[in-house]
Design an enzyme around this catalytic site. Structure first.
Site, short mmCIF file in Angstrom:
data_model
loop_
_atom_site.label_atom_id
_atom_site.label_comp_id
_atom_site.label_asym_id
_atom_site.label_seq_id
_atom_site.Cartn_x
_atom_site.Cartn_y
_atom_site.Cartn_z
N GLN A 83 0.67 -0.78 0.27
CA GLN A 83 0.25 0.04 -0.20
C GLN A 83 0.84 0.84 0.55
O GLN A 83 2.42 1.36 0.30
CB GLN A 83 -0.50 -0.35 0.79
CG GLN A 83 -1.77 -0.90 1.26
CD GLN A 83 -2.92 -1.18 2.07
OE1 GLN A 83 -3.00 -1.11 2.85
NE2 GLN A 83 -3.66 0.45 2.08
N HIS A 84 0.66 2.62 -0.67
CA HIS A 84 0.66 3.58 -0.25
C HIS A 84 1.51 4.09 -1.33
O HIS A 84 2.23 5.45 -1.23
CB HIS A 84 1.27 4.15 1.40
CG HIS A 84 -0.06 3.40 2.38
ND1 HIS A 84 -0.99 3.60 2.98
CD2 HIS A 84 0.53 2.47 3.45
CE1 HIS A 84 -1.67 3.19 3.73
NE2 HIS A 84 -0.90 2.42 4.19
N ASP A 245 -2.30 -4.95 -0.10
CA ASP A 245 -1.91 -6.18 0.29
C ASP A 245 -3.04 -6.52 1.27
O ASP A 245 -3.42 -7.76 1.64
CB ASP A 245 -0.99 -6.31 0.72
CG ASP A 245 0.17 -5.21 1.61
OD1 ASP A 245 -0.80 -4.35 2.02
OD2 ASP A 245 0.90 -5.14 1.69
#
Length: 365
Positions: A83-84, A245
């Protein structure tokens, strides 16, 4: 489609590796797995980056190692991603710079100004459900403007890591709500982009124009014929919406109904639960994320989990798998020696500039 029962494949773009699994839904069996390691570009300023081209090479390697007969039976593919991450793209979809990752703390100075622009952390939570933390995607944009102005000038689209893989696979851009809620720009209560947070992050441009459309969890998109041919897949393969995820882990562990709690111990460590209503902390004590089934996934993340054991092993010159033997050979308590493992800074608690501390040293230690 080749002869045989249709199979599905899961592709995970992690921090340390790309992993591929082929699953037979009829027999509920995993038929094959493949993995390829990824390198991390680490800087003294806390930057943690990867080249998206390396992700694609790893994916190609995973598929190439599969039995061609299995590849030909794959009917659908879903992508899970770290992520991110911030993948900056130009108008043609080309990557403009290395991707800044979830564990990149070099953007910590950019978090405060974004929140200040909407009236502070509490106002930020009121607007979108989350404060802006260093790991989130939002702070990576003003960092790019300050440190890579030529990239910022050419920036036409923003992708999260799993979005970029989906774009490569299908030629289409989209984002789903679970991963999108880790950008800092999504109002998790309404599942829409927050105009206030978009303006606060980039007051000089229309940031919404850089973001892809949001899709529902059951979205399916056809694979590009050229990519299907390159990977040895049927041209009929469909690519699912996929997700971050943690959101995919929630589905895989059955954490998609109230009362379930799941813990994931990887490079980071996460603890999350399903809710069918938004669960927002007024103080930002947890991440008030959406999940990838239409619900919500309140989550706590520590940035230093198995990465800490691996870094300690590297520092002291032994392989990670030898760690248990070293522990067994020493008395419990390590003589009072304690390691605070904030080697990459920390997110829970919110200490992006934190450092590891070895406490309790004596002349006899």
């Amino acid at each position: 489609m080749h002869d045989g029962q249709a199979l599905v494949a899961g592709l995970d773009l992690g921090t340390q590796s790309v992993k591929l699994v082929v699953y037979d839904p009829a027999s509920r069996e995993v038929l094959a797995t493949q993995g390829r390691a990824l390198d991390l570009i680490a800087g003294a300023d806390g930057s943690r980056e990867q080249h998206p081209a390396d992700w694609l090479d790893a994916i190609r390697g995973c598929f190439a190692a599969l039995d061609p007969a299995l590849r030909g039976r794959i009917a659908a593919l879903g992508v899970s991603g770290q992520q991110h991450g911030f993948v900056p793209l130009d108008a043609q979809g080309a990557v403009l710079a290395p991707a800044k990752l979830w564990c990149d703390t070099s953007t910590s100075a950019q978090c405060g100004p974004i929140m200040d622009a909407v009236g502070g952390a509490a106002a930020c939570i009121a607007q979108a459900g989350n404060p802006i933390l260093a790991g989130y995607t939002a702070s990576k944009l003003p960092w790019t403007k300050a440190h890579r102005p030529e990239v910022y000038a050419r920036l036409a689209a923003i992708a999260l890591p799993h979005d970029y893989i989906n774009l490569w696979l299908t030629g289409q851009r989209w984002m789903e709500h679970g991963d999108a809620s880790g950008t800092g720009w999504l109002d998790v209560r309404t599942r829409t982009w927050s105009p206030a947070l978009l303006r606060a992050t980039a007051p000089d441009r229309d940031l919404a124009a850089c973001l892809p459309p949001l899709v529902e969890p059951d979205a399916l998109v056809p694979v590009l014929p050229a990519i299907a041919e390159e990977l040895g897949l049927s041209p009929d393969v469909r690519v699912s919406a996929g997700g971050g995820d943690n959101m995919m882990a929630a589905i895989g562990t059955g954490c998609v109904a109230p009362g379930r709690l799941a813990m994931s111990l990887g490079t980071s460590g996460t603890l999350f639960a399903y809710s069918d209503v938004p669960v927002v902390s007024d103080t930002g004590a947890w991440a008030a994320f959406c999940d990838s089934t239409g619900g919500w996934l309140p989550l706590i993340c520590t940035m230093n989990c198995t990465v800490a054991t691996e870094q300690v092993a590297r520092m002291f010159g032994f392989a990670t798998r030898e760690g248990d033997a070293h522990i067994d050979a020493t008395p419990p308590g390590a003589g009072g020696l304690t390691l605070l493992p904030f080697l990459n800074g920390e997110r829970t608690p919110d200490l992006p500039l934190g450092r590891g501390v070895l406490a309790g040293l004596t002349p006899q230690t």
